[in-house]
Design an enzyme around this catalytic site. Structure first.
Site, PDB file in Angstrom:
ATOM      1  N   HIS A 136       0.805  -1.228   0.000  1.00 23.16           N
ATOM      2  CA  HIS A 136       0.000   0.000   0.000  1.00 23.16           C
ATOM      3  C   HIS A 136       0.839   1.279   0.000  1.00 23.16           C
ATOM      4  O   HIS A 136       0.574   2.217   0.762  1.00 23.16           O
ATOM      5  CB  HIS A 136      -0.949   0.004   1.196  1.00 23.16           C
ATOM      6  CG  HIS A 136      -2.082  -0.971   1.107  1.00 23.16           C
ATOM      7  ND1 HIS A 136      -2.619  -1.400  -0.098  1.00 23.16           N
ATOM      8  CD2 HIS A 136      -2.803  -1.606   2.084  1.00 23.16           C
ATOM      9  CE1 HIS A 136      -3.616  -2.248   0.138  1.00 23.16           C
ATOM     10  NE2 HIS A 136      -3.739  -2.394   1.447  1.00 23.16           N
ATOM     11  N   HIS A 167      -9.331   2.947   1.196  1.00 28.62           N
ATOM     12  CA  HIS A 167      -9.315   1.751   2.046  1.00 28.62           C
ATOM     13  C   HIS A 167     -10.332   1.853   3.185  1.00 28.62           C
ATOM     14  O   HIS A 167     -10.041   1.482   4.323  1.00 28.62           O
ATOM     15  CB  HIS A 167      -7.903   1.541   2.610  1.00 28.62           C
ATOM     16  CG  HIS A 167      -7.555   0.116   2.881  1.00 28.62           C
ATOM     17  ND1 HIS A 167      -8.060  -0.571   3.964  1.00 28.62           N
ATOM     18  CD2 HIS A 167      -6.756  -0.758   2.229  1.00 28.62           C
ATOM     19  CE1 HIS A 167      -7.565  -1.801   3.976  1.00 28.62           C
ATOM     20  NE2 HIS A 167      -6.767  -1.942   2.924  1.00 28.62           N
ATOM     21  N   GLU A 210     -11.614  -2.464  -2.499  1.00 26.60           N
ATOM     22  CA  GLU A 210     -10.476  -1.701  -2.998  1.00 26.60           C
ATOM     23  C   GLU A 210     -10.399  -1.825  -4.528  1.00 26.60           C
ATOM     24  O   GLU A 210      -9.748  -2.712  -5.067  1.00 26.60           O
ATOM     25  CB  GLU A 210      -9.188  -2.198  -2.348  1.00 26.60           C
ATOM     26  CG  GLU A 210      -9.211  -2.160  -0.824  1.00 26.60           C
ATOM     27  CD  GLU A 210      -8.136  -3.033  -0.205  1.00 26.60           C
ATOM     28  OE1 GLU A 210      -6.944  -2.846  -0.540  1.00 26.60           O
ATOM     29  OE2 GLU A 210      -8.481  -3.925   0.603  1.00 26.60           O
TER      30      GLU A 210
END
Length: 348
Positions: free
Chosen positions: A104, A178, A312
């Site tokens: 991420h 997220h 996501e």
């Protein structure tokens, strides 16, 4: 429709919290820090407004935020195997922040940036523009990257996220948000009886590090077949090896068939809330918060496993290592432009 803002002082930093409220009473609270969505208050079938995302009890906890609650994610959402990739034969190494892998965007990704923000209001929507220029080499990534991300709320109860970026070098990019959704309202129940429907006939196989193996699997005759709606609990009780590697749940990339709209739908029958997802992204990671526990203090209660569901929408970092996956390469001067719409509905 209104946009309100207030200043928060968090560990010596001045943050801005924006509240977007439409004429139906739906409201979204978000921060200029990390683009973090703190609250989304939407009605149940009886009109009762409650929060449907996971958020920390204390703002200070967002400074670290290892679970990326509500945050923008980039430059690359997902896991980059061995924290490395190549472009035109040149190898780039990124900081590892999950075992040997890069997750991420790393330790200083989009989720920990104090974004420049501009609120706006038009006849049809209210929102906030988030902008930031990331220097060449920032986080190990090539290219100076100019990013604008827009949150917009409409009176039709649509929450639209638009991602735009341009790089002065060939690079890689795939961005997402997220947020962990829980449609029961104020975290009254877990998500195990949320019904999920996804327009996807294929998903990506993972190894024990949650890294794609390179194989794309059919959902046929598995609990990964969400082309007809069924509850999350089916995957928790499943003995399918892919559910087991994800710690009894889902943490997998689904490749959309783009045969129908919406691309995904989540329904919580007890509250009557439904969330529809429409996107021009090629797929979506569905994560069922298999790693949460009660050490995490949220606004309404302590966290538990399976308390939220992340949707996501993104490209696939597996494309850096394997052929046949949705690409995340971004050419010099090319405009990255992606959009995801979260629509909040009710059922009888």
């Amino acid at each position: 429709m209104h946009v309100h803002e207030k200043t928060l002082t968090v560990s010596g930093q001045n943050w801005i919290e924006y509240t977007l409220e439409n004429d139906q009473g739906i409201s979204i609270n978000c921060l200029n820090y990390g683009g973090i969505i703190k609250d989304i208050n939407v009605p149940d079938r009886n009109g009762k407004l409650e929060n449907v995302v996971l958020s920390f009890a204390n703002n200070e906890d967002y400074l670290n935020n290892p679970n990326f609650f509500g945050a923008l994610v980039g430059r690359v959402a997902g896991r980059i195997e061995s924290s490395s990739f190549s472009i035109d034969g040149k190898m780039y190494t990124l900081p590892a922040n999950e075992e040997d892998h890069h997750l991420h965007g790393g330790t200083n990704g989009f989720h920990q940036i104090l974004w420049e923000t501009t609120p706006f209001q038009t006849e049809t929507q209210i929102g906030v523009h988030f902008t930031h220029t990331f220097p060449d080499g920032d986080g190990g990534y090539p290219g100076q990257l100019e990013v604008t991300i827009t949150y917009a709320l409409t009176n039709e109860n649509n929450f639209e996220i638009t991602y735009q970026a341009i790089s002065d070098q060939d690079t890689i990019l795939t961005t997402t948000n997220h947020s962990y959704f829980n449609l029961s309202g104020n975290l009254k129940r877990d998500i195990l009886h949320h019904d999920v429907q996804i327009d996807a006939g294929q998903f990506v196989e993972l190894n024990h590090d949650l890294i794609p193996t390179g194989d794309i699997l059919s959902v046929d005759n598995t609990v990964f077949d969400f082309r007809k709606a069924h509850p999350i609990i089916d995957g928790v009780h499943s003995i399918d090896q892919q559910n087991l590697v994800a710690s009894n749940g889902f943490d997998h990339y689904f490749i959309f068939d783009h045969q129908q709209q919406p691309n995904a739908t989540i329904t919580e029958r007890e509250s009557g809330r439904r969330l529809e997802v429409r996107t021009d992204q090629p797929g979506m990671v569905m994560y069922t918060s298999n790693g949460l526990d009660d050490s995490i203090k949220l606004k309404e209660r302590n966290a538990t496993k399976h308390l939220g569901i992340c949707l996501e929408t993104q490209g696939s970092p597996a494309s850096l290592k394997h052929k046949g996956f949705p690409s995340i390469y971004l050419s010099k001067g090319e405009t990255y432009h992606k959009k995801t719409i979260f629509s909040f509905r009710t059922i009888d």
